[in-house]
Every structure is written in structure tokens, then in C-alpha cells.
Design an enzyme around this catalytic site. Sequence first.
Site, short mmCIF file in Angstrom:
data_model
loop_
_atom_site.label_atom_id
_atom_site.label_comp_id
_atom_site.label_asym_id
_atom_site.label_seq_id
_atom_site.Cartn_x
_atom_site.Cartn_y
_atom_site.Cartn_z
N TYR A 136 0.79 -1.24 0.00
CA TYR A 136 0.00 0.00 0.00
C TYR A 136 0.82 1.28 0.00
O TYR A 136 0.26 2.37 0.05
CB TYR A 136 -0.94 0.00 1.22
CG TYR A 136 -2.21 -0.79 0.98
CD1 TYR A 136 -2.17 -2.17 0.80
CD2 TYR A 136 -3.45 -0.17 0.94
CE1 TYR A 136 -3.32 -2.90 0.58
CE2 TYR A 136 -4.62 -0.89 0.72
CZ TYR A 136 -4.54 -2.26 0.54
OH TYR A 136 -5.69 -2.97 0.33
N LYS A 187 3.26 -15.17 1.92
CA LYS A 187 3.49 -15.95 0.70
C LYS A 187 5.01 -16.05 0.54
O LYS A 187 5.59 -15.70 -0.49
CB LYS A 187 2.81 -15.23 -0.48
CG LYS A 187 2.73 -16.00 -1.76
CD LYS A 187 1.74 -17.14 -1.76
CE LYS A 187 1.90 -17.94 -3.06
NZ LYS A 187 1.15 -19.21 -3.04
N ASP A 220 -2.80 -18.59 0.37
CA ASP A 220 -3.77 -19.36 -0.42
C ASP A 220 -4.37 -20.47 0.43
O ASP A 220 -5.59 -20.70 0.43
CB ASP A 220 -3.14 -19.90 -1.73
CG ASP A 220 -1.74 -20.51 -1.55
OD1 ASP A 220 -1.18 -20.45 -0.43
OD2 ASP A 220 -1.21 -21.06 -2.55
N ASP A 244 -6.40 -7.17 3.77
CA ASP A 244 -7.56 -6.58 3.09
C ASP A 244 -8.41 -7.69 2.49
O ASP A 244 -9.63 -7.74 2.68
CB ASP A 244 -7.07 -5.62 1.99
CG ASP A 244 -8.23 -5.05 1.19
OD1 ASP A 244 -9.22 -4.62 1.81
OD2 ASP A 244 -8.15 -5.05 -0.06
N ASP A 248 -12.44 -9.46 3.82
CA ASP A 248 -13.73 -9.54 3.10
C ASP A 248 -14.26 -10.97 3.19
O ASP A 248 -15.46 -11.19 3.36
CB ASP A 248 -13.59 -9.13 1.63
CG ASP A 248 -13.92 -7.65 1.40
OD1 ASP A 248 -13.68 -6.83 2.32
OD2 ASP A 248 -14.42 -7.31 0.31
C1 IPM Z 1 -10.65 -1.53 3.18
C2 IPM Z 1 -10.70 -0.97 1.77
C3 IPM Z 1 -9.51 -0.07 1.49
C4 IPM Z 1 -8.26 -0.93 1.58
C5 IPM Z 1 -9.53 0.68 0.16
C6 IPM Z 1 -10.79 1.48 -0.03
C7 IPM Z 1 -8.34 1.59 0.01
O1 IPM Z 1 -10.80 -1.99 0.85
O2 IPM Z 1 -10.60 -0.73 4.12
O3 IPM Z 1 -10.71 -2.73 3.35
O4 IPM Z 1 -7.84 -1.54 0.58
O5 IPM Z 1 -7.69 -0.97 2.66
MN MN Z 2 -11.15 -3.96 1.77
#
Ligand code: IPM
Ligand code: MN
Length: 351
Positions: A136, A187, A220, A244, A248
Amino acid sequence: MKRIAVIPGDGIGIDVTREAVKVMEASQKQFDLQLRIQQFDWGAERYLRDGVSMPAGGLDMLKNEFDAIFVGALGDPRIPDMRHAAEILLGMRFGLDLYANVRPVRLIHKKLTPLKDREEKDIQFVVFRENTEGAYVGMGGFFKKGTPDELAIQEEVHTRKGVERIIVYAFEYARQNSLKKVCMSDKSNVMRYGHDLWQRVFKEVGARYPEIESSHLYVDALTMQMIKNPAQFQVIVTNNMFGDIVTDLGAALQGGLGIAASGNINPEVTSMFEPVHGSAPKYAGKNVANPLGAILTTAMMFEHLGLSQASRRIEEAVKRSIEENFTTPDIGGKEGTRQVGDWVAGHLHAA
Ligand code: IPM
Ligand code: MN
Ligand code: NAD
């Protein structure tokens, strides 16, 4: 007095933050808290209007004048390069050095997980995502851009100090919560330099916590194990990009992006709290976005501020709203964003 800066941001960030603030204000009354809530219009509208993402001096103001920051979400299709979101969101993460992105994965009710035959106790862990370096950092560039010979380079950066402090943070969390396992994911079979550093630091730090079992999974394999046997995890620590992605997936395990909460923490400075989800532009302003992620994020922020009773009651009210199906459609209910916010704000008394 706890001073809270609120940045609703864009899209459904605005919708869910309205409900989170409603719950903050109801908590203030119910538990006699001393809060000073101040809202800031940083986001796409302002950026498109006058070119300002984070105003000059914004970071210093947050650092010096506030105890916590609450953010809805940032991202707007009219700004495809995400310039304003990067400047505001990553601006706070990097500028305030909020190195620990804490993302709990907690199944509140078994009906919410898409996995079959899993109960609440099977999905209870926390992901610690390194939040200030890795992929990042935005280091890189183009060569011969737009030509057939184009070259693009994007570097990952891992520092000894950065890797060590997030791994220590994860082990300390485990120790303080009497947890017995920390899993590091990378990784390192391919990323032979940056992730090799993670390997070495993890071994070294793990040795300082002999009562905690250290384990490792390539990322993975981690994604596969999170689905196959999530009960094996208590604490996961990983780099910025992998954190990140796997959070999700973690959100999906607990009912979806609509209810996942997070904190961006540096114990030394003003920390920032935001739901894991983004601005979901297609749902913006339609009273359909799930506000529970933002409301659980408020509970996390209150806990961080030492307002433990209010934090616990918010979590209990959220749990009851789920038990009673008083929720938005993404988790099976029929209610709107505002109705769910009103319900939680009205149920902060003990059950
Ligand atoms: C998160 C989001 C952010 C990230 C983006 C919007 C920059 O996906 O907070 O999970 O990648 O950290
Ligand atoms: Mn995210
Ligand atoms: P998103 O999280 O905004 O939405 C993805 C999908 O998840 C939505 O279409 C919706 O189906 C569901 N969802 C998310 N939040 C929900 C909620 N509260 N209630 C109900 N359903 C919900 O991710 P995206 O579509 O990839 O990104 C949209 C924009 O948000 C982009 O500009 C992205 O960069 C940005 N973003 C910002 C943040 C942040 O500010 N922390 C996080 C992720 C994405």
C-alpha cells in the site's frame, strides 16, 4: 469528555454513519456519557466542488483535538482514480501511523453464516492486518506509459520495525485475552525477501510468548482453511494486502460486509474506526444499506475509549435485532437502514 470526529464520507458511508451517530447519541443519554461529536464533510462532493480532500492541517487537528475518529466509507465512481479516498483514508492510516488494522470475525448468530453446520463458537477470531506498509505504500512508476513497450513497477515495502510491531500487537492481544493460538500468513514461498522478513520476525517474537502456539499458513491455504475449518483460528496476523483480502472473506463468514467492523489503531495516538465495507454506490441514499457494521464499529470505538458498558450494550442490542430479524435484507430482514438504527438506539437498556 471524549471527543469524536465523524467523517461519513461517500455513498452508503453517509447512510450508515447517520445510524451510528444516532446510536452514539442514544448511548450518551442512556449511560450519561460525556461525548463531543463533530462531523466533517470530507469526501467526494467536497473534492469535486473545491478540489480539497483532506483540508490542510486536518491530520494535526484530528491528532490534537480528538480522542477517536469514526469513518463511514470513501469511494465515488465520479473519481475513478480514488484520489480523494486515498488522501483521506490512507492519509489517516499512514499519516497517524495507525499500524494495527483490527478486524474481528465473530459470528453473532448461526443463521448468518453461509457455511453449513457451523455455530457461533466455530467462527470467533480476529485478524490483525498490518496497516502502514506492504503493497500500500504507493512506490513504483511507469516507463514508456501507453506504448506497446510499457513497463509498470509497484513495490512492496516491509520494514523490520513495521513487521515486528504488528506481530507483537497480535501476540499481546492473544495474551491479554487468554487465547492460545496465533497464525501468521504470508506468501514467503514466492516473496523471498519481504515475506522472509515476516517469517524470521514471527519466529523471533513467537519465542517470547511460549504459552501461545505459533503457526503459519501460506495465504492461499489460509483462505481455504478459513472456509473449511474456521474454528481452528483465534488470531491471524498478516500483511496489508492479504489482510484486506482475507477480511472480506471473514466478513462473508459472519454474515456479509454489512456487519463487519474494524479499528485502525495505534495505542499512542488518536485511532480511527470504520466498517469493513465500502461506499456501495448503487445502494447509496436508498435506505437499504445495513447499518450494523457501522454500529458494531461504534461499539468497538467505545470499548477502545474505555466506555465498556455502552459498548457491551450496543453489541447486545445488535444481537437482539438479529435474533428478532429486525434487520436489512442483506442479512435476511425486511427493514430499512433508518429503522434498524432506530431499533438499536431504542434497545440499549439491559435485556
Ligand atoms: C478496506 C478498503 C480499502 C483498503 C480501500 C478502499 C483503500 O478496501 O478498508 O478494506 O484496501 O484498505
Ligand atoms: Mn477492503
Ligand atoms: P463495497 O463494500 O462498497 O460493496 C460491495 C458489495 O457488498 C455491495 O455491492 C453490497 O452488495 C455489499 N455491501 C457492502 N456494504 C453493505 C452494507 N452496509 N449493507 C448491505 N450490503 C453491503 O465494495 P466495492 O463495491 O468493491 O467498492 C465500492 C467503493 O467503495 C469503491 O470506490 C471502493 O474503493 C470503496 N471502498 C471503500 C472502503 C472504505 O472506505 N473503507 C472499503 C472498501 C471499498
